[in-house]
Design a protein around this motif. Sequence first.
Motif, PDB file in Angstrom:
ATOM      1  N   PHE A   1       2.967   9.769  18.029  1.00  0.00           N
ATOM      2  CA  PHE A   1       1.596   9.945  17.544  1.00  0.00           C
ATOM      3  C   PHE A   1       1.612  10.157  16.028  1.00  0.00           C
ATOM      4  O   PHE A   1       0.909   9.472  15.282  1.00  0.00           O
ATOM      5  CB  PHE A   1       0.956  11.145  18.260  1.00  0.00           C
TER       6      PHE A   1
ATOM      7  N   LEU B   1      -7.743   9.096  16.692  1.00  0.00           N
ATOM      8  CA  LEU B   1      -6.829   8.670  17.756  1.00  0.00           C
ATOM      9  C   LEU B   1      -6.832   9.676  18.903  1.00  0.00           C
ATOM     10  O   LEU B   1      -6.908   9.295  20.073  1.00  0.00           O
ATOM     11  CB  LEU B   1      -5.415   8.480  17.196  1.00  0.00           C
TER      12      LEU B   1
ATOM     13  N   ILE C   1      -1.050   4.921  21.548  1.00  0.00           N
ATOM     14  CA  ILE C   1      -0.075   5.023  20.464  1.00  0.00           C
ATOM     15  C   ILE C   1       0.591   3.667  20.249  1.00  0.00           C
ATOM     16  O   ILE C   1       0.790   3.229  19.111  1.00  0.00           O
ATOM     17  CB  ILE C   1       0.961   6.131  20.756  1.00  0.00           C
TER      18      ILE C   1
ATOM     19  N   GLN D   1      -1.708   1.523  18.362  1.00  0.00           N
ATOM     20  CA  GLN D   1      -1.709   1.873  16.941  1.00  0.00           C
ATOM     21  C   GLN D   1      -0.467   1.310  16.248  1.00  0.00           C
ATOM     22  O   GLN D   1      -0.519   0.918  15.091  1.00  0.00           O
ATOM     23  CB  GLN D   1      -1.773   3.392  16.756  1.00  0.00           C
TER      24      GLN D   1
END
Length: 194
Positions: free
Chosen positions: A38, A78, A106, A109
């Motif tokens: 993260f 997020l 994640i 991303q």
Amino acid sequence: MTLDGYLKLALQSVTNPREVAALLLSIRPGREALWTAFALVVVLNALIFSVSLLMNPAGIPAFLASPVMFVVMQGGALAASILALTWMGRLFGGKARIEEIALLMIWMQGLRVLVQAVMLLLVPISAMLVGLGTMIVTALGVWIAVNFLDEAHELGGPLRALAVLVLGMLAMAFAVSLLLTLAGVTPEGMTDYV
């Protein structure tokens, strides 16, 4: 994971997102690994955003011009999207745990970091190409997210997963706008940047 493995899995995320979701979910990383991943994707997104600011500093709201503030905003968005997609999925009968949705978001991303790096390389070549690429990547992102959510929540179809995605993002946007308002950031203060 090697760069070659990352690129192959990124491509497979587009061509067969359900298989990638199943593979990622089978890993079952611990909380420490999730938190590390993260933080990594948030920091990488902030670095790419900072480079894009150096290339074109105009038109960015002042509160996002600081890399630290961008990291906070990116991390908050997020986290809010992970929570919203988990809860909204549960409202639709989904079964995914927050850790599973976190892992998939994640990864998305991480894909975003790759796409943004490519877009930065294209900026000096053609703004029109960047715009077209952004539209294509956005559509692919929705495709991947719908399939990831359907696989994780076991919703039984892409339409229910699309509803979870749309309603989850609306809930996340509401939560983020509420937090921004509580932090003193108002639309009136941003009109110079619109």
